[in-house]
Design an enzyme around this catalytic site. Structure first.
Site, PDB file in Angstrom:
ATOM      1  N   HIS A  83     -19.206 -35.405  19.270  1.00 54.48           N
ATOM      2  CA  HIS A  83     -17.624 -35.063  19.409  1.00 54.48           C
ATOM      3  C   HIS A  83     -17.955 -33.766  19.824  1.00 54.48           C
ATOM      4  CE1 HIS A  83     -16.769 -38.739  17.250  1.00 54.48           C
ATOM      5  NE2 HIS A  83     -16.458 -38.872  18.029  1.00 54.48           N
ATOM      6  N   SER A 136     -24.357 -34.690   6.116  1.00 52.87           N
ATOM      7  CA  SER A 136     -24.446 -32.983   5.944  1.00 52.87           C
ATOM      8  C   SER A 136     -23.482 -32.339   4.628  1.00 52.87           C
ATOM      9  CB  SER A 136     -23.052 -32.183   7.094  1.00 52.87           C
ATOM     10  OG  SER A 136     -24.318 -32.070   8.505  1.00 52.87           O
ATOM     11  N   THR A 137     -23.132 -33.358   4.116  1.00 51.93           N
ATOM     12  CA  THR A 137     -22.208 -32.976   3.099  1.00 51.93           C
ATOM     13  C   THR A 137     -23.771 -32.307   1.846  1.00 51.93           C
ATOM     14  OG1 THR A 137     -22.705 -35.569   2.280  1.00 51.93           O
ATOM     15  CG2 THR A 137     -20.250 -35.460   2.888  1.00 51.93           C
ATOM     16  N   CYS A 171      -8.468 -14.552  31.991  1.00 51.85           N
ATOM     17  CA  CYS A 171      -7.196 -15.346  32.522  1.00 51.85           C
ATOM     18  C   CYS A 171      -5.780 -14.983  30.981  1.00 51.85           C
ATOM     19  CB  CYS A 171      -7.318 -16.066  33.603  1.00 51.85           C
ATOM     20  SG  CYS A 171      -7.493 -17.734  32.208  1.00 51.85           S
ATOM     21  N   PRO A 212     -17.791 -30.356   3.243  1.00 49.34           N
ATOM     22  CA  PRO A 212     -17.376 -31.735   2.997  1.00 49.34           C
ATOM     23  C   PRO A 212     -17.287 -32.626   4.597  1.00 49.34           C
ATOM     24  CG  PRO A 212     -16.019 -29.819   3.339  1.00 49.34           C
ATOM     25  CD  PRO A 212     -16.970 -29.062   3.453  1.00 49.34           C
ATOM     26  N   ASP A 213     -17.011 -34.142   3.986  1.00 49.54           N
ATOM     27  CA  ASP A 213     -16.953 -34.988   5.549  1.00 49.54           C
ATOM     28  C   ASP A 213     -15.649 -35.052   5.257  1.00 49.54           C
ATOM     29  OD1 ASP A 213     -16.082 -36.336   3.426  1.00 49.54           O
ATOM     30  OD2 ASP A 213     -17.468 -37.872   3.482  1.00 49.54           O
ATOM     31  N   PHE A 214     -14.970 -36.048   6.493  1.00 52.39           N
ATOM     32  CA  PHE A 214     -13.735 -36.407   6.468  1.00 52.39           C
ATOM     33  C   PHE A 214     -12.920 -37.140   5.660  1.00 52.39           C
ATOM     34  CE2 PHE A 214     -15.805 -34.821  10.698  1.00 52.39           C
ATOM     35  CZ  PHE A 214     -14.598 -33.852  10.890  1.00 52.39           C
ATOM     36  N   ARG A 215     -13.518 -38.322   5.546  1.00 57.76           N
ATOM     37  CA  ARG A 215     -11.763 -39.572   5.091  1.00 57.76           C
ATOM     38  C   ARG A 215     -12.806 -40.041   2.962  1.00 57.76           C
ATOM     39  NH1 ARG A 215     -13.836 -40.202   9.769  1.00 57.76           N
ATOM     40  NH2 ARG A 215     -11.423 -40.060  11.237  1.00 57.76           N
ATOM     41  N   SER A 225     -18.844 -43.295   8.226  1.00 57.51           N
ATOM     42  CA  SER A 225     -17.355 -44.567   7.449  1.00 57.51           C
ATOM     43  C   SER A 225     -17.627 -45.491   9.498  1.00 57.51           C
ATOM     44  CB  SER A 225     -16.606 -44.071   7.759  1.00 57.51           C
ATOM     45  OG  SER A 225     -15.511 -43.086   8.430  1.00 57.51           O
ATOM     46  N   CYS A 247      -7.951 -21.962  32.564  1.00 56.15           N
ATOM     47  CA  CYS A 247      -8.992 -21.235  33.996  1.00 56.15           C
ATOM     48  C   CYS A 247     -10.346 -21.890  34.244  1.00 56.15           C
ATOM     49  CB  CYS A 247      -9.660 -19.936  34.051  1.00 56.15           C
ATOM     50  SG  CYS A 247     -10.147 -19.594  33.009  1.00 56.15           S
ATOM     51  N   GLN A 256     -22.065 -37.894  15.203  1.00 56.93           N
ATOM     52  CA  GLN A 256     -20.375 -36.989  15.342  1.00 56.93           C
ATOM     53  C   GLN A 256     -20.354 -35.574  14.891  1.00 56.93           C
ATOM     54  OE1 GLN A 256     -18.212 -41.072  14.508  1.00 56.93           O
ATOM     55  NE2 GLN A 256     -19.831 -41.278  12.987  1.00 56.93           N
ATOM     56  N   ASN A 257     -21.705 -35.640  14.475  1.00 53.34           N
ATOM     57  CA  ASN A 257     -21.017 -33.809  13.914  1.00 53.34           C
ATOM     58  C   ASN A 257     -20.916 -33.012  14.368  1.00 53.34           C
ATOM     59  OD1 ASN A 257     -21.660 -35.624  11.834  1.00 53.34           O
ATOM     60  ND2 ASN A 257     -23.476 -34.990  11.070  1.00 53.34           N
ATOM     61  N   ILE A 258     -20.415 -31.805  14.276  1.00 52.52           N
ATOM     62  CA  ILE A 258     -20.175 -30.827  14.759  1.00 52.52           C
ATOM     63  C   ILE A 258     -20.577 -29.749  14.326  1.00 52.52           C
ATOM     64  CG2 ILE A 258     -18.087 -31.899  16.448  1.00 52.52           C
ATOM     65  CD1 ILE A 258     -16.265 -30.171  14.519  1.00 52.52           C
ATOM     66  N   ASP A 259     -21.267 -29.455  13.444  1.00 53.91           N
ATOM     67  CA  ASP A 259     -21.974 -28.070  12.582  1.00 53.91           C
ATOM     68  C   ASP A 259     -23.368 -27.957  13.443  1.00 53.91           C
ATOM     69  OD1 ASP A 259     -24.078 -30.260  11.274  1.00 53.91           O
ATOM     70  OD2 ASP A 259     -23.195 -30.462  10.131  1.00 53.91           O
TER      71      ASP A 259
HETATM   72  P1  OAD Z   1     -15.957 -40.389   7.280  1.00 57.97           P
HETATM   73  O1  OAD Z   1     -15.811 -38.592   6.598  1.00 57.97           O
HETATM   74  O2  OAD Z   1     -15.624 -40.494   8.431  1.00 57.97           O
HETATM   75  O3  OAD Z   1     -17.536 -40.752   7.125  1.00 57.97           O
HETATM   76  C1  OAD Z   1     -18.803 -40.419   5.709  1.00 57.97           C
HETATM   77  C2  OAD Z   1     -19.589 -41.804   5.447  1.00 57.97           C
HETATM   78  O4  OAD Z   1     -20.273 -40.529   4.763  1.00 57.97           O
HETATM   79  C3  OAD Z   1     -18.618 -41.979   4.380  1.00 57.97           C
HETATM   80  O5  OAD Z   1     -18.691 -43.535   4.416  1.00 57.97           O
HETATM   81  C4  OAD Z   1     -18.930 -41.445   3.408  1.00 57.97           C
HETATM   82  O6  OAD Z   1     -18.549 -42.801   1.801  1.00 57.97           O
HETATM   83  C5  OAD Z   1     -20.623 -41.501   3.219  1.00 57.97           C
HETATM   84  N1  OAD Z   1     -20.699 -40.643   2.879  1.00 57.97           N
HETATM   85  C6  OAD Z   1     -20.299 -38.646   2.517  1.00 57.97           C
HETATM   86  N2  OAD Z   1     -21.530 -38.370   1.849  1.00 57.97           N
HETATM   87  C7  OAD Z   1     -22.506 -38.649   1.341  1.00 57.97           C
HETATM   88  C8  OAD Z   1     -23.401 -38.641   0.888  1.00 57.97           C
HETATM   89  N3  OAD Z   1     -23.945 -37.923   0.485  1.00 57.97           N
HETATM   90  N4  OAD Z   1     -23.835 -39.692   0.407  1.00 57.97           N
HETATM   91  C9  OAD Z   1     -23.637 -40.833   1.142  1.00 57.97           C
HETATM   92  N5  OAD Z   1     -23.119 -41.287   1.669  1.00 57.97           N
HETATM   93  C10 OAD Z   1     -22.261 -39.966   2.211  1.00 57.97           C
HETATM   94  O7  OAD Z   1     -16.853 -38.633   9.112  1.00 57.97           O
HETATM   95  P2  OAD Z   1     -17.536 -40.023  10.045  1.00 57.97           P
HETATM   96  O8  OAD Z   1     -18.315 -40.523  10.674  1.00 57.97           O
HETATM   97  O9  OAD Z   1     -18.710 -38.354  11.164  1.00 57.97           O
HETATM   98  O10 OAD Z   1     -14.336 -36.012  14.465  1.00 57.97           O
HETATM   99  O11 OAD Z   1     -16.705 -39.117  11.050  1.00 57.97           O
HETATM  100  C11 OAD Z   1     -16.351 -39.983  12.169  1.00 57.97           C
HETATM  101  C12 OAD Z   1     -15.294 -38.029  13.137  1.00 57.97           C
HETATM  102  O12 OAD Z   1     -13.747 -39.005  12.168  1.00 57.97           O
HETATM  103  C13 OAD Z   1     -15.869 -36.980  13.183  1.00 57.97           C
HETATM  104  O13 OAD Z   1     -16.897 -36.276  13.565  1.00 57.97           O
HETATM  105  C14 OAD Z   1     -14.406 -36.037  12.987  1.00 57.97           C
HETATM  106  C15 OAD Z   1     -13.762 -37.238  12.828  1.00 57.97           C
HETATM  107  O14 OAD Z   1     -12.257 -37.412  13.553  1.00 57.97           O
HETATM  108  C16 OAD Z   1     -14.585 -34.716  15.062  1.00 57.97           C
HETATM  109  O15 OAD Z   1     -15.099 -34.059  14.505  1.00 57.97           O
HETATM  110  C17 OAD Z   1     -14.302 -34.396  16.681  1.00 57.97           C
HETATM  111 ZN    ZN Z   2      -9.668 -18.364  31.479  1.00 63.90          ZN
END
Ligand code: OAD
Ligand code: ZN
Length: 283
Positions: A106, A7-8, A141, A13-16, A179, A117, A86-89
């Protein structure tokens, strides 16, 4: 299996990712440490930071991109057993992948639950509150309403357990834009049969691709969209992709175009779709 990296290219934005990831940009959320945004204990004290993020991600703000439409095309061709995201978008749904083909591991903003409630509501009921920076409250509630996003320590949705039958049945596993740092999702990568090729499309090597590759693992490193584009070219699905994307674009109208990256030269032949050995060599 998909994560925030698909989704980037849609502008979320991603997370890490260092620098651009959500966990490096917390000033606007005013939270003590990154994971607090998805922690129940913190949410009960101060739900505002989570709703700031919710406002951003509420369905409608972003459009699917080429990577989402590739997954949709897999479905249209009858090749998609299931998409574990894992995406919530919610962009997989917007891209037209039917809910029964999806495991939103997720959670989702499509539904919400009262924290007191436990009544369930359509997420749409609280759009107005969230957009007006108001914490939504239960009409019955007055408890705080929490969108059905899985917080740390919470159980994953029941549908996640479809993995018990899905993964042993898969003929090919794509792992795109994650990741693989969050369990139990990450461990699914090890749940396919050892003869099944696993194809990672990601910026960097992650999970078992970094520490314990199998002989038939394939890693396409770099941008997700150009990786998927190469795959599409080698499969000769370019025209179908363009037709699909054009059709979806017309549905949405002006001002919300999905992302089309420039074409890159092809260097892959993909093997083993639906048990038919073709030939695998990537990179
Ligand atoms: P992360 O942010 O941990 O990892 C995203 C991965 O995608 C990384 O390895 C980046 O290098 C790679 N990446 C990002 N953009 C890219 C692009 N354009 N091309 C190639 N690679 C790209 O995200 P998730 O693994 O989804 O929890 O994180 C897992 C969970 O951690 C999420 O679901 C979230 C968070 O806590 C909830 O939302 C509840
Ligand atoms: Zn309620």
């Amino acid at each position: 299996m998909a994560g925030a990296g698909i989704s980037t290219p849609s502008g979320i934005p991603d997370f890490r990712s260092p620098g651009s990831g959500l966990y490096s940009n917390l000033e606007q959320y005013n939270i003590p440490y990154p994971e607090a945004i998805f922690e129940l204990m913190y949410f009960f004290v101060n739900p505002k930071p989570f709703f700031t993020l919710a406002k951003e991600l509420y369905p409608g703000n972003y459009r699917p991109n080429y990577a989402h439409y590739f997954l949709r095309l897999l479905h249209d061709k009858g090749l998609l057993l299931r998409l574990y995201t894992q995406n919530i978008d919610g962009l997989e749904r917007v891209a037209g992948i039917p809910p029964d083909k999806l495991v939103e591991a997720h959670g989702t903003f499509a539904t919400a639950t009262c924290t007191v409630c436990r009544r369930k509501f359509p997420g749409e009921d609280f759009r107005g509150d969230v957009m007006a920076d108001k914490v939504p409250h239960c009409p019955v509630c007055t408890g705080v309403i929490k969108p059905d996003i899985v917080f740390f320590g919470e159980e994953l949705p029941q549908r996640f357990f479809l993995h018990v039958t899905d993964f042993p049945m898969a003929d090919l596993l794509f792992i795109i834009g994650t990741s693989l740092e969050v369990e139990p999702f990450a461990s699914l990568a090890g749940a396919v049969r050892s003869s099944v090729p696993r194809v990672l499309i990601n910026r960097d090597l992650v999970g078992p691709f970094a520490w314990q590759q199998r002989y038939n693992d394939v890693a396409q490193l770099g941008d997700v969209v150009s990786g998927v584009e190469k795959l599409v070219e080698l499969l000769d699905w370019n025209e179908e992709m363009q037709t699909l994307i054009q059709k979806e674009k017309e549905k949405v109208g002006r001002g919300s175009e999905p992302c089309f990256p420039p074409s890159v030269s092809l260097f892959l032949v993909l093997g083993l779709f639906r048990g038919e050995q073709v030939h695998a060599c990537w990179g």
